[in-house]
Scaffold this motif. Sequence first.
Motif, mmCIF file in Angstrom:
data_model
loop_
_atom_site.group_PDB
_atom_site.id
_atom_site.type_symbol
_atom_site.label_atom_id
_atom_site.label_comp_id
_atom_site.label_asym_id
_atom_site.label_seq_id
_atom_site.Cartn_x
_atom_site.Cartn_y
_atom_site.Cartn_z
ATOM 1 N N TYR A 187 0.842 -1.182 0.000
ATOM 2 C CA TYR A 187 0.000 0.000 0.000
ATOM 3 C C TYR A 187 0.885 1.242 0.000
ATOM 4 C CZ TYR A 187 1.166 -0.020 4.971
ATOM 5 O OH TYR A 187 1.844 -0.029 6.163
ATOM 6 N N SER A 188 0.302 2.362 -0.426
ATOM 7 C CA SER A 188 1.049 3.603 -0.551
ATOM 8 C C SER A 188 1.262 4.250 0.808
ATOM 9 C CB SER A 188 0.292 4.576 -1.460
ATOM 10 O OG SER A 188 0.895 5.851 -1.428
ATOM 11 N N LYS A 189 2.466 4.789 1.011
ATOM 12 C CA LYS A 189 2.752 5.510 2.244
ATOM 13 C C LYS A 189 2.058 6.872 2.256
ATOM 14 C CE LYS A 189 5.329 2.059 3.330
ATOM 15 N NZ LYS A 189 5.206 1.283 2.086
ATOM 16 N N LYS A 190 1.441 7.247 1.133
ATOM 17 C CA LYS A 190 0.698 8.501 1.080
ATOM 18 C C LYS A 190 -0.685 8.376 1.712
ATOM 19 C CE LYS A 190 2.901 10.161 -3.190
ATOM 20 N NZ LYS A 190 2.669 10.584 -4.593
ATOM 21 N N MET A 191 -1.112 7.167 2.003
ATOM 22 C CA MET A 191 -2.412 6.992 2.636
ATOM 23 C C MET A 191 -2.395 7.572 4.048
ATOM 24 S SD MET A 191 -3.554 3.157 1.545
ATOM 25 C CE MET A 191 -3.539 2.612 -0.157
ATOM 26 N N ASP A 192 -3.526 8.053 4.494
ATOM 27 C CA ASP A 192 -3.660 8.591 5.839
ATOM 28 C C ASP A 192 -3.882 7.447 6.817
ATOM 29 O OD1 ASP A 192 -4.189 9.935 8.161
ATOM 30 O OD2 ASP A 192 -5.975 10.986 7.433
ATOM 31 N N GLU A 193 -2.891 7.179 7.636
ATOM 32 C CA GLU A 193 -2.989 6.051 8.552
ATOM 33 C C GLU A 193 -3.996 6.294 9.680
ATOM 34 O OE1 GLU A 193 0.740 4.654 9.936
ATOM 35 O OE2 GLU A 193 1.613 4.466 7.944
ATOM 36 N N ARG A 194 -4.456 7.525 9.838
ATOM 37 C CA ARG A 194 -5.433 7.834 10.877
ATOM 38 C C ARG A 194 -6.857 7.856 10.331
ATOM 39 N NH1 ARG A 194 -2.747 13.411 12.232
ATOM 40 N NH2 ARG A 194 -2.775 13.301 9.951
ATOM 41 N N ALA A 195 -7.000 7.567 9.066
ATOM 42 C CA ALA A 195 -8.310 7.682 8.416
ATOM 43 C C ALA A 195 -9.321 6.731 9.042
ATOM 44 C CB ALA A 195 -8.189 7.407 6.931
ATOM 45 N N GLU A 196 -10.511 7.237 9.284
ATOM 46 C CA GLU A 196 -11.598 6.412 9.802
ATOM 47 C C GLU A 196 -12.362 5.716 8.683
ATOM 48 O OE1 GLU A 196 -12.375 5.746 12.819
ATOM 49 O OE2 GLU A 196 -11.283 7.207 14.027
ATOM 50 N N ALA A 197 -12.157 6.163 7.446
ATOM 51 C CA ALA A 197 -12.909 5.615 6.312
ATOM 52 C C ALA A 197 -12.095 5.827 5.044
ATOM 53 C CB ALA A 197 -14.263 6.306 6.201
ATOM 54 N N PRO A 198 -12.435 5.117 3.982
ATOM 55 C CA PRO A 198 -11.725 5.305 2.712
ATOM 56 C C PRO A 198 -11.791 6.740 2.218
ATOM 57 C CG PRO A 198 -13.033 3.307 2.661
ATOM 58 C CD PRO A 198 -13.407 4.018 3.911
ATOM 59 N N ALA A 199 -10.808 7.114 1.405
ATOM 60 C CA ALA A 199 -10.714 8.487 0.900
ATOM 61 C C ALA A 199 -11.716 8.766 -0.214
ATOM 62 C CB ALA A 199 -9.290 8.749 0.391
ATOM 63 N N PHE A 200 -12.195 7.717 -0.880
ATOM 64 C CA PHE A 200 -13.052 7.937 -2.043
ATOM 65 C C PHE A 200 -13.973 6.732 -2.235
ATOM 66 C CE2 PHE A 200 -13.939 7.731 -6.646
ATOM 67 C CZ PHE A 200 -14.482 9.001 -6.830
ATOM 68 N N THR A 201 -15.174 7.003 -2.753
ATOM 69 C CA THR A 201 -16.144 5.949 -3.049
ATOM 70 C C THR A 201 -16.479 5.963 -4.530
ATOM 71 O OG1 THR A 201 -17.117 6.051 -0.833
ATOM 72 C CG2 THR A 201 -18.444 5.045 -2.567
ATOM 73 N N PHE A 202 -16.312 4.825 -5.191
ATOM 74 C CA PHE A 202 -16.609 4.709 -6.612
ATOM 75 C C PHE A 202 -18.104 4.512 -6.844
ATOM 76 C CE2 PHE A 202 -12.136 3.200 -6.757
ATOM 77 C CZ PHE A 202 -11.658 4.103 -7.696
ATOM 78 N N SER A 203 -18.594 5.106 -7.909
ATOM 79 C CA SER A 203 -19.980 4.897 -8.312
ATOM 80 C C SER A 203 -20.145 3.491 -8.892
ATOM 81 C CB SER A 203 -20.376 5.931 -9.363
ATOM 82 O OG SER A 203 -19.627 5.721 -10.556
ATOM 83 N N SER A 204 -21.399 3.111 -9.107
ATOM 84 C CA SER A 204 -21.664 1.813 -9.733
ATOM 85 C C SER A 204 -21.088 1.754 -11.138
ATOM 86 C CB SER A 204 -23.172 1.555 -9.770
ATOM 87 O OG SER A 204 -23.704 1.520 -8.459
ATOM 88 N N GLU A 205 -21.184 2.889 -11.865
ATOM 89 C CA GLU A 205 -20.640 2.929 -13.222
ATOM 90 C C GLU A 205 -19.124 2.753 -13.203
ATOM 91 O OE1 GLU A 205 -24.540 4.682 -13.011
ATOM 92 O OE2 GLU A 205 -22.694 5.141 -11.916
ATOM 93 N N ALA A 206 -18.467 3.382 -12.256
ATOM 94 C CA ALA A 206 -17.014 3.244 -12.142
ATOM 95 C C ALA A 206 -16.628 1.806 -11.821
ATOM 96 C CB ALA A 206 -16.476 4.190 -11.065
ATOM 97 N N GLY A 207 -17.447 1.137 -10.995
ATOM 98 C CA GLY A 207 -17.182 -0.274 -10.713
ATOM 99 C C GLY A 207 -17.222 -1.114 -11.966
ATOM 100 N N GLY A 208 -18.167 -0.790 -12.867
ATOM 101 C CA GLY A 208 -18.239 -1.509 -14.144
ATOM 102 C C GLY A 208 -17.018 -1.270 -15.005
ATOM 103 N N GLU A 209 -16.482 -0.052 -15.005
ATOM 104 C CA GLU A 209 -15.264 0.235 -15.766
ATOM 105 C C GLU A 209 -14.076 -0.537 -15.212
ATOM 106 O OE1 GLU A 209 -14.369 4.327 -17.025
ATOM 107 O OE2 GLU A 209 -16.293 4.886 -16.121
#
Length: 467
Positions: free
Chosen positions: A277-299
Motif C-alpha cells: 500500500y502507498s505511504k501517502k495513505m492517511d494512517e489515521r483515516a476512519e474511512a476510505p478516501a473515495f467511493t466509486f460509483s456503480s458505473e465506475a465499478g463496471g469500468e
Amino acid sequence: MDALGKIKAAVIAEKKIDKYSSFPALKSVGEGQYIQLESDYGVPNYGRLFEGQGRWNTKPYVYEDLAGYSNLLSYVREHSVYAPFNGWEGDPSDRFGPHMLEAGVADLVLEVAARHAQVKGFEWDESFALSRYLEMERWWQSEPLGIRLCVPILNVSFLGDVIPLDGNVQIRRITDQEHLERLFSLEQYKRDWWSNRAATHALFIDDAVNITYPRGYGGPVWGEFPYAIIDRAMQAISVKSDFPVGYQQVCYEPVGWSSGYRAGLGQLQNGFSIARYSKKMDERAEAPAFTFSSEAGGEISQYFAALADANPQVSLAASRLQLATLRDDELDEIVDLCVGIEALLGGTKAGDTTYKIGIRGAAILAREGFEDSAKTAGLIKKVYAYRSLIVHGQVKYEKKRIVNLGGEEFLATDIANYLLRQLLKAMLKDPSLIGQIDDDRVVFEMIDQWVKRDALDDAPEPHQDLR
C-alpha cells in the motif's frame, strides 16, 4: 453429545465461562464506512470448562470423563494419518508428544460441541455435529485444502455491494461479521488496525490456491500464491482512481474444512500481512478516501478483463503505475511513471523520445477529450524532462519538480500519474492503439478525429482535470 451436555449444565449453573481475547470493535456509520470503538467483545471459550489447573508440563487437560473419549483417542493412535499432524509419531521417549495428541483429540470434539452450542443450541443435531467433525478431520489429515481468499482493499470504497471481475474473482463488501472474524484472527491487529478500519470492500478469489498443514499446530503452507490476480485487480482500480490503493492483510476462508471453531465466529482467518500500500495513505483515516460509483465499478471490471489479455507494453505500464504508488521516494516514483508512459508511447522505432511521446500522447488523449493537444504534449515533455535529469544524475532536477499549470503549481509526479492513467484507460478500451503508435499517419488522424468531432459539435466533454 456428552461434551455439549456438560456445556449446557455449566451454562445452567451460571458457571463463569472465559472468553477468548478481545479486540476493538467496528461500528457501521452508513455508506460502507466504519468507525472504531473500544470493546471487550470476545467469543466464549467453552473448552476451558474442561481444563485442569496445570499447564503443558503437568497434566494439561481433564477430558477422561467425557463419554467415548478414550475410544476416540485409541482410534487416532492406531491410524498413522492422524498422529504426525499432532506432532507425535509414537516415539516412546517423547514425553511431550502424547499430551499434544491427547489435547488435540479432545479439542477436535470440544470445538465441535462449542460450535453446536453457539449455532444450534443444546438440542442435539447429529448431522450438524458430524459435518463439523468431518471438516476438522480433513484438516487433521493434512490434505491439500481449498480456500477462498479475502484481500481487504485500502483507501477506496464502492457504492455497489458486488463488482464481478471474472468467474472466480469479485470485489465484495465486507460484512460486519467478516470484519469481526478477520480482526479476531489478526494477531497484530493493534499495529495494523488502521488498514483494517479503513477497508469496506475486499477482493474475494475462489479456487486460486490451496494450503496444507504439514504437521503440528503451525501455520499453513501456501501453494503458488496468486499475486498476479491480486496485482491485476489493484492495477485496474488504480487506472480509475485518483487516490492510491493497496492492501495489507491477506485472509482466507476454508472451503469444506476447518482448523477449529471459535463459537459464533465464522472461519475467515488471517493468513499473513504484506505492505502493498502507498505511504501517502492517511494512517489515521476512519474511512476510505473515495467511493466509486456503480458505473465506475463496471469500468474497473472492464479494465481487469482487458489487462488479462494486454500486450507486454500495456502490462508493463499498468505494473509501473501500481509500483509507483508503493514507492517511498518521489524520485523512484517519477521514474516508474515515466517508464509506464514510455512503454505505451515509445514504440519500436528509434528517435527523439521526448518529442515522440509528447506528440503521441497528445494524439491519443485528444480522442479522450483533451482539446489542447499542444498543452498535453508540453505536459508530457515536462514530466519526461524531470525524469531524464534524475536518471542522468543532473543536480538541477529539482527545478523541474514543480510544474505550473493554469496559474497553479503541481508536482510533476502527480501530473505523470494522471497522464499515465488516462493513457492506460484509452489503450485498455482500444488495444489496437499500441500496435499503431509507430505509424505517424495514424497519430495525426487521431488528432484530426477530434477536430472533425469538434466541428460537428459532437465532441465529448473536455477534461477539466488539467487546467
